[in-house]
Design a protein around this motif. Structure first.
Motif, PDB file in Angstrom:
ATOM      1  N   SER A  16       0.845  -1.203   0.000  1.00  0.00           N
ATOM      2  CA  SER A  16       0.000   0.000   0.000  1.00  0.00           C
ATOM      3  C   SER A  16       0.872   1.242   0.000  1.00  0.00           C
ATOM      4  N   LEU A  65       3.965   1.445  -1.054  1.00  0.00           N
ATOM      5  CA  LEU A  65       4.646   1.548  -2.353  1.00  0.00           C
ATOM      6  C   LEU A  65       3.723   2.107  -3.422  1.00  0.00           C
ATOM      7  N   MET A  66       2.466   1.694  -3.331  1.00  0.00           N
ATOM      8  CA  MET A  66       1.494   2.173  -4.321  1.00  0.00           C
ATOM      9  C   MET A  66       1.330   3.694  -4.195  1.00  0.00           C
ATOM     10  N   VAL A  67       1.201   4.157  -2.960  1.00  0.00           N
ATOM     11  CA  VAL A  67       1.072   5.604  -2.734  1.00  0.00           C
ATOM     12  C   VAL A  67       2.332   6.322  -3.227  1.00  0.00           C
ATOM     13  N   LEU A 108       4.418   5.323  -5.534  1.00  0.00           N
ATOM     14  CA  LEU A 108       4.468   5.316  -7.003  1.00  0.00           C
ATOM     15  C   LEU A 108       3.531   6.361  -7.596  1.00  0.00           C
ATOM     16  N   ILE A 109       2.324   6.417  -7.043  1.00  0.00           N
ATOM     17  CA  ILE A 109       1.359   7.412  -7.556  1.00  0.00           C
ATOM     18  C   ILE A 109       1.928   8.810  -7.364  1.00  0.00           C
ATOM     19  N   HIS A 110       2.514   9.006  -6.194  1.00  0.00           N
ATOM     20  CA  HIS A 110       3.102  10.326  -5.910  1.00  0.00           C
ATOM     21  C   HIS A 110       4.231  10.634  -6.898  1.00  0.00           C
ATOM     22  N   TYR A 144      -6.383   8.421  -2.744  1.00  0.00           N
ATOM     23  CA  TYR A 144      -5.193   9.170  -3.176  1.00  0.00           C
ATOM     24  C   TYR A 144      -5.006   9.039  -4.691  1.00  0.00           C
ATOM     25  N   ILE A 175       1.608   3.931 -14.179  1.00  0.00           N
ATOM     26  CA  ILE A 175       2.036   2.791 -13.355  1.00  0.00           C
ATOM     27  C   ILE A 175       1.580   1.487 -14.016  1.00  0.00           C
TER      28      ILE A 175
END
Lengths: 544, 369
Positions: free
Chosen positions: A467, A469-471, A473-475, B131, B143
């Protein structure tokens, strides 16, 4: 106002420097200095030498290092005066090229059409005519000698800047084994020299700004016309022009004021103390910002991958450079994830470990009174304390930190059963991996993210880490640096720019400039440049 | 709304929409119908999905770059259908996000985090989705492309590492079941394939919407290959009977990979990778629901309040509306019907009406509703 063009006549100033000049004027008028003082600074010079001298003394508060050398006339009255701040001028220059000629001239040459005489006969290269008190003070504060004459409402500023400066030395933070050994100094003039020596192109543009109401810091924006994206240059120029603060003491101030996103852990502007790195950045389409008083130049726009490139990558062979670059990416991941993965697996997912390893870890952790998360946090915080102490501590006692940290704390903690040996290994390896990242601001980001990941791993296991890492990556893929996507050329994916990302291909293959360059002039090698092969060499030998 | 998606990113999004949940559910479900002939059902299903993808792509390609789907529909000949279609699709995307989130957390709970309350897992996942939705579709697409690019070599590697434990004879006898049974087995995968209808949402975000047809077909092709190979792997390794008794055969399959004595139990990596794809799928559907709601209802305020409200709703919905474990009927029969209705029937009906009424040419009587 052309004073900066005179200050640095060997720079090629572009037409776009008007904004910078306006800004300089604005800052010299002293927005925060009070109305009476502001009016004084904007006032024109008087024809009376006495009044001008009195005004300067008053404005500088009778500063102890202000030297006023008056030159007398036949009646005993002064007809001219030379003013300078002793602390920031080169006394040799002042005496030889300003004082001596003035003293040798007859009084007649200092009266009448004196302005023309001084302009034509003073043996100083950089001589600027001024007629405002504010300009006079600005030049004085920048190490110029001011020549005031009675009966004329104008003055000359002669470049006599001097004072003690650090010489060009080897870089302290971005060292290489092969490549140039020079680093920037605190002097903007020296830094410009280091760059001009590397890029002898008329396309190198230099725009000047003076930022800081109190510090009046010179800031130069450099870029290569035709290579740097005009939109990026405009954006940087606009952001620099908008800075209105009382002080700029280092490029770090500028970095925080102009960066695209404040609330991010990731650096979006590179900083370097290496002139060759700045020159390379300029040639790849970045713009550079050099700040007087700071040995660190800024490069923008920057992408994530730029922070994993070292100058040495381009000086050593492509094969070892590529290998080391992959090591750096892996080290970055290790630096962020290793402790959190260790915590998550030992706390939540023991079944994922091979049985012998699980038994070994379990036996080590037997008797450790803390959960893995607390154990790891304690060790990481201890390491951060040791690291900070190592930086601040006097060099002579530096080795003591190593002994205390490595032997006393580490070994004793394991023997006392407070932490497991495996945790020491994990924390140590993580710390070493962090040092592999070539830029300090990216390694600092990794250090901070590591703590978040550890908490996520310790509370939610692999799910928490993924979770996080996902945040992350999105950032990362949402970030931009002066309009350029931060993760380019990975996301958005640009195949043509991948030649210098995960690996560095041989120079003859890198025919185009990478992503940040402009649409025009993207080619940096002649078509005839290609990777030499064995048969080519044989053919060349045969021809001879 | 600034169009930014490329053809490759759109293809990656189509794969991410179908693959994560289908990979877990399809092998067991299809083998439940036709045992060792599951791969034939899958191929037939993929063929039907190609046609559906092409049709949906053609319809989506009519979109204008930068104009959201409901707004574009509103400017077309079937503008009176725009609010209904927008709201129905928003409800559907929300529903898929909710169902998939429940499947996702159930999987995590079953496989790796049995003691952590699901409500916590769902809460954390919803925060991530909020987010992602706040950042828009471009980061999700970027991604997705990276994950898709990385999944190819990993998929190939896992197949190679499983080769030594595969028994080719386990798919024999081939075509042992009746053709109508084999066709019936293809219905559930077709339901998952039909999620390619997401191209209706994606097309307006593309730099060149005309390329969406190609993205749809490529996306279905890639997922078709992935699912068929996964089903064949499961068949070769476990055989049809064992797979039917497994909850998540794909996960079990990766758990068997071993290289000597030093690389084993690599399901952790599979799990981590799969979780990333699942997050992408959920993010896209959640974003779709938000985007369609705000554009259909023409909300006068910024996205943030809607995002918070929808996030809360999703969290509470998934936390309290579902039974402890979603039963098989719900994930196959009911879900398949819903998928086919909203992904195929509704868009095809819209497309038919759109073309019958004259396409982008506004009908008589006015311009904007």
């Amino acid at each position: 106002m052309r004073w900066f063009g005179q200050l640095l006549p060997f720079f090629r100033s572009s037409g776009r420097s008007q904004q910078g000049r306006r800004k300089a004027q604005h800052s010299s008028s002293g927005a925060g200095q009070g109305p009476a003082r502001s009016a004084d600074l904007n006032a024109a010079l008087s024809r009376s030498l006495k009044k001008n001298l009195a005004d300067v003394r008053r404005l500088l508060g009778d500063s102890a290092d202000l030297t006023v050398r008056e030159i007398g006339g036949s009646e005993g009255d002064s007809v001219a005066a030379v003013l300078y701040l002793e602390s920031i001028v080169d006394s040799e220059l002042v005496n030889r090229y300003v004082m001596t000629p003035l003293m040798e001239w007859t009084v007649g040459k200092l009266t009448g059409d004196r302005i023309a005489h001084v302009r034509e006969n003073l043996p100083v290269g950089r001589l600027q005519e001024l007629n405002k008190m504010g300009d006079l003070v600005t030049y004085l504060l920048n190490g110029y000698s001011i020549i005031l004459t009675d009966g004329v409402a104008a003055t000359f500023a002669a470049a006599t800047t001097g004072g003690e400066r650090r010489s060009v030395e080897e870089p302290s933070s971005q060292t290489v084994t092969r490549g140039p050994k020079e680093s920037f100094t605190e002097s903007i003039l020296t830094n410009m020299t280091l760059l001009r020596r590397r890029i002898k192109s008329p396309d190198l543009r230099v725009e000047s700004f003076t930022i800081g109401r109190k510090t009046g810091t010179f800031v130069n924006l450099l870029y290569l016309e035709g290579i740097t994206l005009p939109a990026a240059v405009k954006e940087i120029r606009d952001r620099l022009a908008k800075i209105d603060v009382d002080s700029i003491l280092d490029s770090g101030y500028i970095e925080e004021f102009i960066q695209e996103e404040t609330w991010t852990l990731f650096p979006t502007i590179q900083n370097t103390e290496r002139p060759d790195a700045v020159a390379a950045g300029l040639l790849e389409g970045q713009a550079a910002i050099i700040v007087d008083g700071s040995p660190f130049a800024l490069l923008a726009p920057s992408s994530f991958v730029k922070f994993f490139q070292s100058s040495e990558d381009y000086y050593s062979r492509y094969d070892i450079a590529s290998f080391l670059r992959i090591i750096r990416y892996i080290s970055f991941l290790v630096s962020i994830l290793l402790p959190s993965l260790y915590i998550a697996i030992t706390t939540f997912h023991q079944e994922m470990l091979p049985t012998p390893l699980l038994i070994s870890l379990a036996s080590q952790r037997e008797g450790v009174p803390f959960p893995a998360l607390v154990e790891a946090l304690l060790m990481e915080l201890t390491f951060e304390v040791l690291r900070e102490a190592g930086v601040r501590m006097p060099r002579v006692v530096g080795p003591a930190i190593s002994i205390v940290g490595a032997l006393v704390l580490g070994q004793a903690a394991v023997q006392a059963g407070l932490v497991s040996a495996a945790m020491i290994i994990v924390v140590s390896f993580t710390a070493i991996a962090n040092f592999v990242i070539p830029t300090t601001n990216m390694s600092a980001a990794a250090r901070l993210i590591r703590f978040f990941m550890m908490i996520l791993g310790g509370t939610l296991g692999l799910f928490g880490i993924m979770s996080g890492l996902m945040v992350l990556l999105i950032h990362l893929v949402s970030l931009k640096s002066f309009g350029i996507p931060y993760m380019t050329p990975l996301a958005p994916f640009i195949w043509n720019n991948m030649k210098d990302v995960l690996v560095r291909v041989p120079w003859p293959i890198m025919k185009k400039r990478p992503m940040v360059s402009g649409q025009h002039n993207a080619t940096r090698q002649a078509d005839s440049m290609r990777v030499p092969s064995g048969s080519d060499r044989k053919r060349e030998g045969g021809d001879r | 709304m600034t169009p930014s998606l490329t053809k490759a990113q759109c293809t990656a999004l189509v794969v991410m929409v179908i693959s994560p949940t289908a990979l877990l559910i399809v092998p067991k479900t299809v083998m439940g119908y036709v045992a060792q002939d599951a791969w034939i059902s899958l191929i037939l299903s993929a063929c039907a999905a190609f046609i559906a993808a092409w049709m949906l792509g053609r319809f989506a390609a009519e979109a204008k770059s930068g104009v959201p789907f409901p707004k574009w529909l509103n400017e077309s000949s079937v503008r009176y259908l725009s609010p209904v279609a927008g709201l129905l699709l928003a409800a559907y995307y929300y529903s898929v996000a909710s169902t998939s989130l429940h499947e996702f957390t159930t999987f995590i709970s079953v496989e790796v985090l049995g003691t952590t309350p699901k409500i916590v897992l769902k809460g954390v996942a919803v925060l991530v989705l909020m987010y992602a939705a706040a950042k828009g579709i471009a980061p999700i697409a970027r991604i997705s492309f990276l994950v898709l690019a990385a999944s190819g070599p990993l998929f190939l590697l896992s197949t190679l590492l499983l080769l030594n434990i595969m028994n080719w004879h386990k798919i024999l006898p081939i075509a042992d079941h009746a053709w109508n049974r084999i066709l019936l087995g293809g219905i559930t995968p077709l339901g998952w394939f039909s999620e390619v209808a997401i191209v209706l949402l994606l097309a307006p975000h593309m730099l060149r919407p005309k390329e969406v047809t190609s993205s749809a077909v490529w996306g279905v092709a890639l997922v078709g290959i992935e699912l068929t190979v996964t089903v064949l792997q499961a068949l070769f390794v476990f055989g049809p009977n064992l797979v039917q008794s497994m909850e998540y055969s794909s996960f079990e399959l990766v758990g068997l990979i071993e290289v000597g004595n030093f690389i084993e139990r690599v399901e952790a990596f599979f799990f981590a990778f799969w979780m990333m794809t699942a997050f992408l799928k959920l993010s896209l559907f959640f974003y779709g629901a938000i985007h369609l709601l705000e554009t259909t209802l023409k909300l006068p305020f910024s996205r943030s309040p809607l995002l918070v409200a929808m996030g809360m709703l999703l969290w509470l919905d998934t936390a309290f509306s579902w039974p402890h474990d979603m039963n098989q009927d719900l994930t196959t029969n009911t879900n398949t019907v819903v998928l086919l209705v909203f992904n195929l029937a509704l868009p095809i009906a819209l497309a038919a009406l759109y073309w019958l009424a004259g396409g982008t040419k506004p009908s008589k009587g006015g311009s904007d509703a």
